[in-house]
Write a protein that holds these residues in place. Structure first.
Motif, PDB file in Angstrom:
ATOM      1  N   LEU A 106       0.924  -1.177  -0.113  1.00  0.00           N
ATOM      2  CA  LEU A 106      -0.050   0.218  -0.381  1.00  0.00           C
ATOM      3  C   LEU A 106       0.800   1.374  -0.244  1.00  0.00           C
ATOM      4  O   LEU A 106       0.586   1.944  -0.924  1.00  0.00           O
ATOM      5  N   SER A 135      -6.717   9.171   4.186  1.00  0.00           N
ATOM      6  CA  SER A 135      -6.564   8.741   5.964  1.00  0.00           C
ATOM      7  C   SER A 135      -7.394   8.746   6.541  1.00  0.00           C
ATOM      8  O   SER A 135      -7.797   7.858   7.137  1.00  0.00           O
ATOM      9  N   ALA A 138     -10.951   7.578   5.829  1.00  0.00           N
ATOM     10  CA  ALA A 138     -10.391   6.083   5.029  1.00  0.00           C
ATOM     11  C   ALA A 138     -10.589   5.081   6.602  1.00  0.00           C
ATOM     12  O   ALA A 138     -11.613   3.973   6.872  1.00  0.00           O
ATOM     13  N   GLU A 417     -11.059  -2.796   0.884  1.00  0.00           N
ATOM     14  CA  GLU A 417     -10.189  -2.143   0.608  1.00  0.00           C
ATOM     15  C   GLU A 417     -10.694  -1.803  -0.995  1.00  0.00           C
ATOM     16  O   GLU A 417     -10.603  -0.499  -0.665  1.00  0.00           O
ATOM     17  N   LEU A 420     -13.716   0.691   0.489  1.00  0.00           N
ATOM     18  CA  LEU A 420     -13.417   2.188   1.766  1.00  0.00           C
ATOM     19  C   LEU A 420     -12.711   3.290   0.177  1.00  0.00           C
ATOM     20  O   LEU A 420     -12.694   4.228  -0.017  1.00  0.00           O
ATOM     21  N   ALA A 421     -12.075   2.434  -0.974  1.00  0.00           N
ATOM     22  CA  ALA A 421     -11.538   3.130  -2.186  1.00  0.00           C
ATOM     23  C   ALA A 421     -12.967   3.701  -3.222  1.00  0.00           C
ATOM     24  O   ALA A 421     -12.689   4.841  -3.232  1.00  0.00           O
ATOM     25  N   TYR A 442      -5.347   8.690  -3.922  1.00  0.00           N
ATOM     26  CA  TYR A 442      -5.303   7.180  -2.276  1.00  0.00           C
ATOM     27  C   TYR A 442      -6.010   6.169  -2.478  1.00  0.00           C
ATOM     28  O   TYR A 442      -5.892   5.063  -2.112  1.00  0.00           O
ATOM     29  N   LEU A 446      -5.580   2.229  -3.003  1.00  0.00           N
ATOM     30  CA  LEU A 446      -6.686   1.147  -2.361  1.00  0.00           C
ATOM     31  C   LEU A 446      -7.047   0.084  -3.228  1.00  0.00           C
ATOM     32  O   LEU A 446      -6.636  -1.078  -2.623  1.00  0.00           O
ATOM     33  N   GLU A 447      -7.111   0.046  -4.332  1.00  0.00           N
ATOM     34  CA  GLU A 447      -7.112  -1.169  -5.521  1.00  0.00           C
ATOM     35  C   GLU A 447      -6.108  -1.746  -5.580  1.00  0.00           C
ATOM     36  O   GLU A 447      -6.415  -3.310  -6.054  1.00  0.00           O
ATOM     37  N   LYS A 505      -5.986  -3.994  10.549  1.00  0.00           N
ATOM     38  CA  LYS A 505      -6.368  -3.008   8.525  1.00  0.00           C
ATOM     39  C   LYS A 505      -6.443  -2.269   8.704  1.00  0.00           C
ATOM     40  O   LYS A 505      -5.480  -1.554   8.541  1.00  0.00           O
ATOM     41  N   ILE A 509      -3.707   0.319   7.022  1.00  0.00           N
ATOM     42  CA  ILE A 509      -3.586   1.272   6.571  1.00  0.00           C
ATOM     43  C   ILE A 509      -2.373   3.141   7.601  1.00  0.00           C
ATOM     44  O   ILE A 509      -2.168   3.678   6.253  1.00  0.00           O
ATOM     45  N   THR A 513       0.493   4.819   5.564  1.00  0.00           N
ATOM     46  CA  THR A 513       0.151   6.338   4.945  1.00  0.00           C
ATOM     47  C   THR A 513       1.194   7.238   5.397  1.00  0.00           C
ATOM     48  O   THR A 513       2.260   7.946   4.735  1.00  0.00           O
TER      49      THR A 513
END
Length: 548
Positions: A106, A135, A138, A417, A420-421, A442, A446-447, A505, A509, A513
């Motif tokens: 990531l 961030s 997310a 993810e 979230l994307a 961003y 996430l993909e 998770k 993240i 970041t």
């Protein structure tokens, strides 16, 4: 008329040998390139279909693994920017014990997306601000994606379900056996308050031979050797632990003994034997029925111990000796002699059993929260396989440690993810200013989880991502990648019971970041000349490992 001061080109700010790189091209983009290379190295090892890396470290030890934490520990990364990512991954490993690879890929993807924005002309400060906003968004949205909660206290079934995805990412195909073994061992040592679960109470013993289906959980601490003397089984026994060897004392310096006749020779050896017998008799008189030795046991000492009916177990690892002291409640003694009541320990059962063709010794406590220990006995065909199985077990135990503190779980298989994307993208579209570009990049970064899972499974990733976006747009927030590709490459992670720890998770993240932002904040690299000293011997060029 303004006064023009000519500039000198001969100003020397640093000593000879310093290297200075500064600016977007020389510092930032080069850092991103180095980090991307590290990220791409471990990316192919992500997920259940991740490929193994064959690593030979500086001691010529061989590792065959897809575990990112092990890969990073054994390769020596020297680039300063890449080291920032390694440190973030190590922080994830020490905090959660899982999702270390997610941090790397990531963070690497975030910096790749930042590279496009820098080339377009955005300032690093605007990208950093956008990434930090994304961030926060997310992490806030992650709280709303809970799909499953592990009950407290946990049950065998709930732990097995929670462990399968974490173990499958390391040992795909064996997750059913390993998750049930880890769950069973964890429940044996689970304290009344699950939050006090200690990962050190679940041990692993690797015995070569057989196959994984022969593995089992043993209550107590298992040592891969049998006791030294004739006593093989004990119950309710007092234990003394010695870090020194149990043998006749040797002088520190060489000495000469002059013997004039046969009687003197006989008396000389008899005196030593008597001294040893008296010491061991003192130990026996104090009620000790078992001795744990941290070093060698002499033949004479073993003879007397057998006569006194005292069991002797040799434990050469100081770490195992320390754990054993905690299990039996003993104090390790550096001198040979009878222990006091406070220094002696106690064990409920000591038995020697046979696993496969190997004889092992089991020490077990029937009661007591802090002294409970469970050992997973792993069987396998090769040492490398057993080492990799042990790493998968360690990951599973660490997942349990995280789940007993926070039992919330989110959909796995890349579903979280991607959702979230989608939400971060929507959030970025509503922003004004240049940082909206960074927020949307961003979301695209996430993909990478879905793309990587698809690539490693051999799927058409662009088609799978398009189908998943369509599912998520219709409210299917738990749809993820079907790595087996039986349908159209998508599955409902909740129905398939594929869950990830929300805490792991969230940390991944946050750390990814922070690592990406730390690299973007750097605008100069100043490297001093390496310190002197003997040169490290270089490996012969063109050496072929297959020829050895």
């Amino acid at each position: 008329m303004a006064l023009r001061v000519p500039k000198s080109n001969s100003i020397q700010l640093f000593k000879d040998g310093y290297k200075v790189s500064s600016g977007i091209d020389e510092a930032v983009l080069r850092n991103i390139e180095a980090v991307s290379e590290l990220s791409d190295t471990v990316r192919t090892s992500f997920g259940p279909n991740g490929r193994n890396k064959l690593i030979i470290n500086h001691l010529s030890k061989l590792f065959v693994t897809s575990d990112a934490a092990t890969i990073l520990r054994e390769i020596e990364v020297v680039h300063p920017a890449a080291k920032l990512l390694v440190m973030a991954s190590q922080a994830q490993e020490s905090e959660m014990g899982d999702s270390t690879n997610l941090v790397l890929i990531l963070a690497g993807e975030l910096l790749k997306k930042a590279e496009h924005l820098l080339i377009m002309g955005l300032h690093p400060s605007e990208i950093i601000q956008g990434y930090e906003l994304a961030s926060v968004k997310a992490l806030a949205e992650l709280e709303n994606l809970t799909a499953h909660t592990v009950p407290s206290p946990p049950t065998l079934e709930s732990l097995t379900v929670a462990l399968k995805p974490a173990i499958a990412s390391k040992q795909y195909g064996t997750e059913d056996i390993l998750s049930s073994l880890v769950a069973e061992a964890a429940l044996i040592v689970m304290p009344p308050n699950p939050a006090n679960f200690n990962v050190d109470n679940v041990r692993v013993v690797k015995i070569l031979g057989g196959n994984l289906s022969s593995s089992r959980v043993v209550r107590g601490m298992v040592f891969g050797r049998e006791t030294e003397g004739i006593v093989k089984n004990l119950e309710k026994a007092k234990v003394a632990v010695f870090t020194c060897g149990i043998d006749i004392a040797q002088t520190e310096t060489k000495g000469t003994v002059l013997l004039k006749n046969a009687d003197q020779l006989l008396n000389f050896s008899t005196g030593e034997e008597k001294h040893m017998e008296n010491i061991l008799k003192e130990i026996a008189d104090s009620g000790v029925k078992m001795i744990i030795a941290g070093a060698g046991v002499g033949e004479l000492a073993l003879h007397y111990l057998d006569r006194l009916n005292i069991a002797v177990l040799k434990v050469l690892s100081k770490f195992d000796l320390r754990r054993l002291c905690r299990v039996v409640g003993a104090t390790p003694l550096a001198r040979l002699g009878a222990p006091t009541a406070e220094e002696a320990g106690f064990v409920d059962v000591m038995e020697t059993t046979e696993i496969g063709s190997d004889r092992v010794t089991v020490l077990r406590q029937e009661k007591g929260e802090t002294t409970k220990t469970a050992t997973i006995v792993l069987r396998g065909a090769t040492i490398n396989l057993l080492d990799d199985l042990e790493r998968a077990v360690d990951d599973g135990v660490n997942v349990i440690k995280a789940l007993v503190k926070d039992g919330r779980m989110v959909p796995g298989a890349g579903a979280t993810e991607l959702e979230l994307a989608r939400r971060v993208e929507t959030y970025g579209s509503g922003l004004r200013g240049l940082n909206q570009h960074a927020v949307r990049r961003y979301a695209t970064a996430l993909e990478v989880v879905v793309n990587t899972l698809g690539e490693n499974a051999g799927l058409e990733t662009s088609e799978v991502v398009s189908r998943l976006y369509a599912r998520h747009a219709d409210g299917g927030a738990s749809w993820g990648v079907d790595i087996e590709g039986e349908n159209d490459g998508t599955l409902d992670a909740t129905v398939a019971q594929i869950f990830d720890s929300m805490a792991a998770k969230s940390w991944a993240i946050r750390l990814a970041t922070e690592a990406a932002v730390a690299v973007l904040r750097v605008d100069s690299i100043i490297m001093s000349k390496q310190a002197g000293g003997p040169k490290i011997p270089q490996q012969a060029s063109g050496q072929d490992w297959d020829e050895d």
